[in-house]
Structure formats: structure tokens, C-alpha cells
Design an enzyme around this catalytic site. Structure first.
Site, mmCIF file in Angstrom:
data_model
loop_
_atom_site.group_PDB
_atom_site.id
_atom_site.type_symbol
_atom_site.label_atom_id
_atom_site.label_comp_id
_atom_site.label_asym_id
_atom_site.label_seq_id
_atom_site.Cartn_x
_atom_site.Cartn_y
_atom_site.Cartn_z
ATOM 1 N N GLU A 169 28.432 49.302 53.175
ATOM 2 C CA GLU A 169 28.536 49.367 51.719
ATOM 3 C C GLU A 169 27.157 49.542 51.086
ATOM 4 O O GLU A 169 26.194 48.868 51.472
ATOM 5 C CB GLU A 169 29.175 48.078 51.200
ATOM 6 C CG GLU A 169 29.278 47.990 49.685
ATOM 7 C CD GLU A 169 29.671 46.604 49.202
ATOM 8 O OE1 GLU A 169 30.304 46.519 48.140
ATOM 9 O OE2 GLU A 169 29.343 45.602 49.886
ATOM 10 N N LYS A 210 36.063 50.841 44.912
ATOM 11 C CA LYS A 210 36.293 49.426 45.225
ATOM 12 C C LYS A 210 37.069 48.728 44.122
ATOM 13 O O LYS A 210 36.701 48.795 42.938
ATOM 14 C CB LYS A 210 34.946 48.744 45.447
ATOM 15 C CG LYS A 210 35.013 47.300 45.920
ATOM 16 C CD LYS A 210 33.597 46.787 46.152
ATOM 17 C CE LYS A 210 33.549 45.351 46.603
ATOM 18 N NZ LYS A 210 32.150 44.885 46.756
ATOM 19 N N CYS A 233 34.029 45.356 51.463
ATOM 20 C CA CYS A 233 33.348 44.070 51.303
ATOM 21 C C CYS A 233 34.218 42.983 50.667
ATOM 22 O O CYS A 233 35.104 42.437 51.313
ATOM 23 C CB CYS A 233 32.045 44.279 50.530
ATOM 24 S SG CYS A 233 30.849 42.911 50.753
#
Length: 257
Positions: free
Chosen positions: A40, A111, A146
Site C-alpha cells: 500500500e 480503498k 490494509c
């Protein structure tokens, strides 16, 4: 299937462009793998909040170009980690790019769960809305990033969409490394899927990174785990084990909600 997780180190003394060139070279070095994964926000560092706006790129910006060429040069499927994306008509996004072995863009994931509570990514970036899967020869990837790892509902949605291998690039801090390992195994076990979780090494804006990229099989067994420093973690796994596991222990069929 062979996967290579590139646990690149983010060094504050290295420029974004230098790291971009270096990452592309590392990708090209993985010719022979089927799938390559980067972490990421490896261009800036996941905790370098003050750099997001300055280093944000359009979707088809310099990182896109470098990674597309890296994927085609190596002939691999490439999850190129994520970048701070500047949407000309909206906010910044934490955006993942997936390329085919021909260098074509196969998927984009913005995300959904932004970390930081009332600061950092949570206020500087917009939230994605769409679950993303990518069909590869032999398996279907489910894409997350994440902090998403803490939200099992997202992964249930990916499994319902056909995901068999869950790919999770991250910039996970060292101080919560135990959670990283625990959650990666939990997502594998509860979804009876492979988990490929690729973190960064180094330090992001003073925040030491956990490293310890990990590959977990559908029974929760750790097939391979990196250390704390920059490293390429390569593992061979059999995607057919997902169907075998789900048939031998058909827990997903007993879902009520």
C-alpha cells in the site's frame, strides 16, 4: 501458482521517482511468477499524510505507466499496491491498480475503509464504494487494502462475488504487528481462501513498519512469512485447495446472515 510479494522499504531519503524506478525493476525481476504484489502507498508511505496531496497522481499517471510496463516486461499479473490518486472531479483516493501480463489495466480498487479516525487518511481521502474481484487463470482474486483487513463483512462480500485468493497490500505499523498476523489468518480461515498480505518495510513519517508479509492457506496455515526488512517473499500454492477445503469442511454453506 507462484506469487511474489515485494516487501519494499520506504526510505524517507529516497525520492518517489527513484523508488518508482526501483519498484519497476523489482517487478521485472519476477519473470516466471504468475502474480506479483506490491504494498500500500509505497510511493509516499502510508503514514506520510503531508505528502499525499503533493504526490497524488491521476489514475494513468507515472506509477501506472511504470507498473504497466513492468507487468508486460515480466509477463506477470501485477497487483501494483496502491497510490494516492487525484480524481480531477473529486477527492484523493487510496487506489490500487491491477495489471494483466500484457500490461493492460485489469482492475481498479479504491480503498473503502480509511484509517485515521478523525485525522490522516480518514479525512484526506475519499472512500471507495465498490468490491473488486479479478479473474486470473486458476483463481479469482478479491482485492482489499490494509485497514480493510479489520472488517470481515468486506471479505464475505468478496467471497460471495467469487473470490478464492484475497490480496491485501498494506502499510501496517510495527506496533500492531500481532494484529496483522492474527487478522490475516482469521480472514483465511473464515472465508476458506488463500490470503496474500504484502506489507512495507522501513519507516513512514517516523512510523516503523511491520513488514512480515504473509501467505496463508484456506486452513489458516502460514505458508511463508517475510521478516522486517525489504524482501521478496515467493511462494508456490495450489488454488485448487480452496475448492477442496470448502468441500471437505463446508462451513460457508451454513451461513445464515
Amino acid at each position: 501458482m507462484r506469487a511474489s510479494l515485494i516487501q519494499i522499504a520506504v526510505d524517507e531519503g529516497e525520492s518517489v521517482e527513484s523508488r518508482r524506478v526501483r519498484a519497476a525493476s523489482l517487478v521485472r525481476g519476477q519473470a516466471g511468477a504468475d502474480l506479483v504484489v506490491l504494498p500500500e502507498l509505497w510511493t509516499t508511505g502510508a503514514f506520510a499524510y503531508e505528502e499525499f496531496a503533493a504526490e497524488a497522481e491521476p489514475l494513468e499517471g507515472p506509477t501506472y505507466e511504470a507498473m504497466a510496463k513492468g507487468a508486460s516486461d515480466a509477463g506477470v499479473w501485477l497487483h501494483a499496491g496502491s497510490i494516492p490518486e487525484r480524481d480531477p472531479e473529486g477527492p484523493l483516493y487510496n487506489t490500487s491498480l491491477v495489471f494483466s501480463p500484457s500490461g493492460d489495466l485489469a482492475a481498479v480498487y479504491r480503498k473503502i475503509h480509511r484509517f485515521g479516525f478523525d485525522k490522516g487518511e480518514a479525512v484526506l481521502m475519499g472512500a471507495g464504494r465498490d468490491l473488486v474481484t479479478v479473474r486470473l487463470p486458476g483463481t479469482t482474486l478479491g482485492v482489499a487494502t490494509c485497514y480493510d483487513l479489520r472488517f470481515p463483512e468486506l471479505f464475505r462480500g468478496l467471497v460471495d462475488a467469487g473470490a478464492e485468493t484475497l490480496v491485501i497490500p498494506a502499510g501496517w505499523p510495527e506496533r500492531r504487528r500481532a494484529h496483522w498476523t492474527l487478522l490475516a489468518q482469521a480472514r483465511a480461515v473464515e472465508n476458506q481462501a488463500f490470503v496474500l498480505a504484502c506489507g512495507t518495510a522501513g519507516t513512514h513519517a517516523g512510523v516503523p513498519q511491520a513488514g512480515h508479509s504473509i501467505v496463508v492457506d484456506p486452513w489458516g496455515e502460514i505458508l511463508a512469512e517475510a521478516g522486517a526488512d525489504e524482501e521478496i517473499l515467493t511462494v508456490d500454492f495450489d488454488p485448487a485447495k480452496v475448492a477442496m477445503t470448502r468441500e471437505q469442511f463446508p462451513a460457508l454453506k451454513d451461513r445464515v446472515l
